[in-house]
Design an enzyme around this catalytic site. Structure first.
Site, PDB file in Angstrom:
ATOM      1  N   HIS A  24       1.183  -0.866   0.248  1.00 24.31           N
ATOM      2  CA  HIS A  24       0.053   0.010   0.131  1.00 24.31           C
ATOM      3  C   HIS A  24       0.830   1.351  -0.293  1.00 24.31           C
ATOM      4  O   HIS A  24       0.851   1.936  -0.631  1.00 24.31           O
ATOM      5  CB  HIS A  24      -1.373   0.113   1.122  1.00 24.31           C
ATOM      6  CG  HIS A  24      -2.214  -1.113   0.828  1.00 24.31           C
ATOM      7  ND1 HIS A  24      -3.372  -0.620   1.639  1.00 24.31           N
ATOM      8  CD2 HIS A  24      -2.512  -2.077   0.351  1.00 24.31           C
ATOM      9  CE1 HIS A  24      -4.036  -1.764   0.688  1.00 24.31           C
ATOM     10  NE2 HIS A  24      -3.776  -2.363   0.536  1.00 24.31           N
ATOM     11  N   ASP A  25       1.625   1.359   0.438  1.00 20.58           N
ATOM     12  CA  ASP A  25       2.923   2.207   0.815  1.00 20.58           C
ATOM     13  C   ASP A  25       3.471   2.585  -0.944  1.00 20.58           C
ATOM     14  O   ASP A  25       3.572   3.492  -1.490  1.00 20.58           O
ATOM     15  CB  ASP A  25       4.032   2.488   1.458  1.00 20.58           C
ATOM     16  CG  ASP A  25       5.378   3.074   1.860  1.00 20.58           C
ATOM     17  OD1 ASP A  25       4.580   4.816   1.317  1.00 20.58           O
ATOM     18  OD2 ASP A  25       6.629   3.341   1.880  1.00 20.58           O
ATOM     19  N   GLY A  38       4.097   6.330  -4.393  1.00 21.54           N
ATOM     20  CA  GLY A  38       5.495   5.159  -4.828  1.00 21.54           C
ATOM     21  C   GLY A  38       6.018   5.049  -3.311  1.00 21.54           C
ATOM     22  O   GLY A  38       5.060   5.383  -2.412  1.00 21.54           O
ATOM     23  N   PRO A  72      -5.606  -1.147  -6.213  1.00 19.20           N
ATOM     24  CA  PRO A  72      -6.654  -2.408  -7.133  1.00 19.20           C
ATOM     25  C   PRO A  72      -7.485  -2.501  -5.895  1.00 19.20           C
ATOM     26  O   PRO A  72      -7.242  -2.674  -5.060  1.00 19.20           O
ATOM     27  CB  PRO A  72      -5.803  -3.140  -7.681  1.00 19.20           C
ATOM     28  CG  PRO A  72      -4.755  -3.011  -6.668  1.00 19.20           C
ATOM     29  CD  PRO A  72      -4.152  -2.122  -5.814  1.00 19.20           C
ATOM     30  N   HIS A 124      -2.232 -13.570  -0.194  1.00 15.04           N
ATOM     31  CA  HIS A 124      -3.300 -13.655   0.320  1.00 15.04           C
ATOM     32  C   HIS A 124      -2.941 -15.064   0.801  1.00 15.04           C
ATOM     33  O   HIS A 124      -4.241 -15.637   1.104  1.00 15.04           O
ATOM     34  CB  HIS A 124      -4.620 -13.224  -0.466  1.00 15.04           C
ATOM     35  CG  HIS A 124      -5.050 -11.788  -0.865  1.00 15.04           C
ATOM     36  ND1 HIS A 124      -5.025 -11.400  -1.935  1.00 15.04           N
ATOM     37  CD2 HIS A 124      -4.361 -11.312  -0.240  1.00 15.04           C
ATOM     38  CE1 HIS A 124      -5.371 -10.522  -1.672  1.00 15.04           C
ATOM     39  NE2 HIS A 124      -4.484 -10.029  -1.289  1.00 15.04           N
ATOM     40  N   ASP A 153      -6.494 -17.819   3.999  1.00 12.44           N
ATOM     41  CA  ASP A 153      -6.846 -18.878   4.057  1.00 12.44           C
ATOM     42  C   ASP A 153      -6.529 -20.040   5.368  1.00 12.44           C
ATOM     43  O   ASP A 153      -5.747 -19.681   6.152  1.00 12.44           O
ATOM     44  CB  ASP A 153      -4.735 -19.252   3.742  1.00 12.44           C
ATOM     45  CG  ASP A 153      -4.158 -20.513   3.906  1.00 12.44           C
ATOM     46  OD1 ASP A 153      -5.150 -21.300   3.313  1.00 12.44           O
ATOM     47  OD2 ASP A 153      -3.087 -20.542   3.157  1.00 12.44           O
TER      48      ASP A 153
HETATM   49  C1  HEM Z   1      -4.441  -7.817  -6.226  1.00  8.03           C
HETATM   50  C2  HEM Z   1      -4.659  -7.104  -6.125  1.00  8.03           C
HETATM   51  C3  HEM Z   1      -5.322  -6.978  -4.682  1.00  8.03           C
HETATM   52  C4  HEM Z   1      -6.081  -6.432  -4.191  1.00  8.03           C
HETATM   53  C5  HEM Z   1      -7.363  -6.237  -4.787  1.00  8.03           C
HETATM   54  C6  HEM Z   1      -5.913  -6.996  -2.801  1.00  8.03           C
HETATM   55  C7  HEM Z   1      -7.198  -6.755  -1.796  1.00  8.03           C
HETATM   56  C8  HEM Z   1      -6.696  -6.998  -0.040  1.00  8.03           C
HETATM   57  C9  HEM Z   1      -8.078  -6.968   0.096  1.00  8.03           C
HETATM   58  C10 HEM Z   1      -9.315  -6.475   0.135  1.00  8.03           C
HETATM   59  C11 HEM Z   1      -7.202  -7.278   1.637  1.00  8.03           C
HETATM   60  C12 HEM Z   1      -8.399  -7.617   3.323  1.00  8.03           C
HETATM   61  C13 HEM Z   1      -8.474  -6.416   3.633  1.00  8.03           C
HETATM   62  C14 HEM Z   1      -9.535  -6.173   4.741  1.00  8.03           C
HETATM   63  O1  HEM Z   1     -10.397  -5.788   4.776  1.00  8.03           O
HETATM   64  O2  HEM Z   1      -8.614  -6.154   5.725  1.00  8.03           O
HETATM   65  C15 HEM Z   1      -6.454  -7.697   1.944  1.00  8.03           C
HETATM   66  C16 HEM Z   1      -5.728  -8.496   2.975  1.00  8.03           C
HETATM   67  C17 HEM Z   1      -3.941  -8.190   2.873  1.00  8.03           C
HETATM   68  N1  HEM Z   1      -3.478  -7.717   1.617  1.00  8.03           N
HETATM   69 FE1  HEM Z   1      -4.170  -7.788  -0.568  1.00  8.03          FE
HETATM   70  N2  HEM Z   1      -4.463  -7.008  -2.256  1.00  8.03           N
HETATM   71  C18 HEM Z   1      -4.216  -6.941  -3.351  1.00  8.03           C
HETATM   72  C19 HEM Z   1      -2.731  -7.495  -3.331  1.00  8.03           C
HETATM   73  C20 HEM Z   1      -1.372  -7.558  -2.580  1.00  8.03           C
HETATM   74  C21 HEM Z   1      -0.190  -8.051  -2.528  1.00  8.03           C
HETATM   75  C22 HEM Z   1       0.482  -7.726  -4.052  1.00  8.03           C
HETATM   76  C23 HEM Z   1       0.090  -8.253  -1.514  1.00  8.03           C
HETATM   77  C24 HEM Z   1       1.466  -7.818  -0.737  1.00  8.03           C
HETATM   78  C25 HEM Z   1       2.772  -8.671  -2.038  1.00  8.03           C
HETATM   79  C26 HEM Z   1      -1.310  -8.171  -0.100  1.00  8.03           C
HETATM   80  C27 HEM Z   1      -1.223  -8.521   0.831  1.00  8.03           C
HETATM   81  C28 HEM Z   1      -2.202  -8.628   1.383  1.00  8.03           C
HETATM   82  C29 HEM Z   1      -1.549  -9.005   3.148  1.00  8.03           C
HETATM   83  C30 HEM Z   1      -0.466  -9.768   3.905  1.00  8.03           C
HETATM   84  C31 HEM Z   1      -3.037  -8.955   4.016  1.00  8.03           C
HETATM   85  C32 HEM Z   1      -3.403  -9.023   5.230  1.00  8.03           C
HETATM   86  C33 HEM Z   1      -3.539  -8.081   5.795  1.00  8.03           C
HETATM   87  C34 HEM Z   1      -3.365  -8.836   7.129  1.00  8.03           C
HETATM   88  O3  HEM Z   1      -4.273  -9.768   7.953  1.00  8.03           O
HETATM   89  O4  HEM Z   1      -3.489  -7.313   8.300  1.00  8.03           O
HETATM   90  N3  HEM Z   1      -1.831  -7.520  -1.627  1.00  8.03           N
HETATM   91  N4  HEM Z   1      -5.805  -7.546   0.798  1.00  8.03           N
END
Ligand code: HEM
Length: 358
Positions: A94-95, A100, A189, A219, A266
């Site tokens: 997100h950062d 950037g 996204p 994820h 997961d």
């Molecule tokens: C492909 C596009 C992506 C979308 C649409 C997306 C969306 C999301 C959303 C909606 C959540 C849950 C937020 C919540 O309701 O708490 C999430 C969680 C998460 N995302 Fe993504 N994400 C994407 C790509 C990524 C990428 C590139 C990374 C890191 C390399 C990432 C790492 C994570 C992690 C680790 C969590 C869990 C965070 C936690 O447990 O606090 N995501 N993501």
């Protein structure tokens, strides 16, 4: 042995055919037309969105800037919870995607990125603050918050993957002075996005569709609020990407208690950064449309199958489940180059939540 040699020859031929040639891309670069079938699409190499202004591995060791910097961050991250570690990996993403990789996501205040809806569920800020406080004691005014986020993302990945993911982080980023809530929606996204949208939003940052598939593997850890996937419940009838019935039933029950409830991304290996995600995508046991839509093109589906271990080789590469660790490392490094700021554009913040007083 003979069979192996034959396979290697075939693989190298496949690799040669699909080898990528450089086409310079960045903001505004014409993207591959996602409506064309893969075989007609020119291969595209996406370099970092902006040229790296002097990032280097071992930046803080060099010239004795702060040789213990990475060790200090690692020790703080090691003590964090698994949830915070998941949060740190997401924090880095997100950062980098908004303004950037410049620590803008850390800034507090009215209408900063942190206050925007997609960032309300971010976690790990206190880990970054603790690391930065320790760094300021050891080497005041030297280590940027943007680099702390990048190191922490690496250290969290290392820890949650039991050491399988381990890479060197080019550093020397400066901290930005601008953080606007409105920028987040345009750049991050959304979970309901389809493959075209997600691919285009990664391309806008200089990241390829492959990078997107690789990084989505994050994820396999952490959690999500029920408010992030209302479009997936109940699962759409006759859709090839609809959520698997049992998971959908279970989440419908859990989420009926309120949209602020959190669920695991997961359910099988919730704290392991591993390739379980790709098996989940194939069996539609994933939360977001952006995850499920990875099966909607033969190109991305092939990569998902490869990482899940369902295909012995792809584009000259073998052993997808092991390869994923390396590809994840490379993609994290690549993501770390997005919009990096120089000393002319940024500063080294004293406290990560606030820009320095003039
Ligand atoms: C492909 C596009 C992506 C979308 C649409 C997306 C969306 C999301 C959303 C909606 C959540 C849950 C937020 C919540 O309701 O708490 C999430 C969680 C998460 N995302 Fe993504 N994400 C994407 C790509 C990524 C990428 C590139 C990374 C890191 C390399 C990432 C790492 C994570 C992690 C680790 C969590 C869990 C965070 C936690 O447990 O606090 N995501 N993501």
């Amino acid at each position: 042995m003979a069979k192996l040699a034959l396979l290697a020859v075939i693989a190298s031929l496949v690799g040669a055919v699909s080898c990528e040639f450089p086409v310079y891309a960045g903001y505004g670069f014409p993207r591959p037309n996602p409506n064309l079938p893969y075989r007609f699409r020119p291969p595209v190499y996406y370099p970092p969105a902006s040229p790296a202004p002097g990032l280097r591995v071992g930046y803080y060791t060099h010239m004795g800037r702060c040789p213990q910097a990475e060790k200090i961050v690692r020790e703080v991250v090691e003590k964090a919870t698994a949830g915070e570690k998941a949060g740190l990996i997401r924090l880095f993403f997100h950062d980098c995607f908004v303004q950037g990789c410049d620590g803008s996501v850390l800034l507090s205040g009215a209408d900063t990125e942190r206050t925007a809806f997609p960032n309300l569920s971010l976690r790990g800020f206190e880990v970054i603050d603790a690391a930065k406080a320790a760094l300021e004691k050891a080497c005041p005014g030297v280590v940027s918050c943007a680099d702390v986020v990048a190191f922490a993302g690496r250290d969290a990945s290392y820890s949650l993957s039991s050491g399988r993911i381990n890479y060197r982080v080019p550093a020397g980023r400066y901290d930005g002075k601008v953080s606007r809530a409105a920028d987040t929606f345009q750049n991050l996204p959304p979970p309901f996005g389809d493959l075209n949208l997600t691919t285009a939003m990664f391309a806008a940052k200089g990241l390829s569709q492959d990078d997107m598939v690789v990084l989505s593997g994050a994820h396999s850890i952490g959690r999500s609020g029920c408010s992030s996937f209302p479009d997936r419940l109940p699962p759409a009838a006759n859709s090839s990407t609809a959520m698997e019935t049992k998971l959908a039933q279970q989440l419908t029950r859990t989420c009926s208690a309120g949209s602020s409830i959190n669920v695991l991304q997961d359910a099988l290996t919730p704290d392991k950064l591993d390739i379980q995600y790709y098996t989940n995508v194939l069996s539609r046991n994933v939360l977001f449309n952006s995850d499920a839509s990875l099966t909607t093109s033969s190109e991305t589906e092939g990569l998902v199958e490869f990482y899940a271990g369902k295909r012995p080789f792809l584009r000259g590469k073998f052993l997808g489940p092991i390869q994923w660790n390396h590809d994840f490392e490379d993609a994290m490094v690549k993501m770390g180059y997005i919009g990096v700021k120089t000393s002319a554009e940024g500063e080294i913040r004293n406290t990560c939540a606030f820009i320095n007083k003039p």
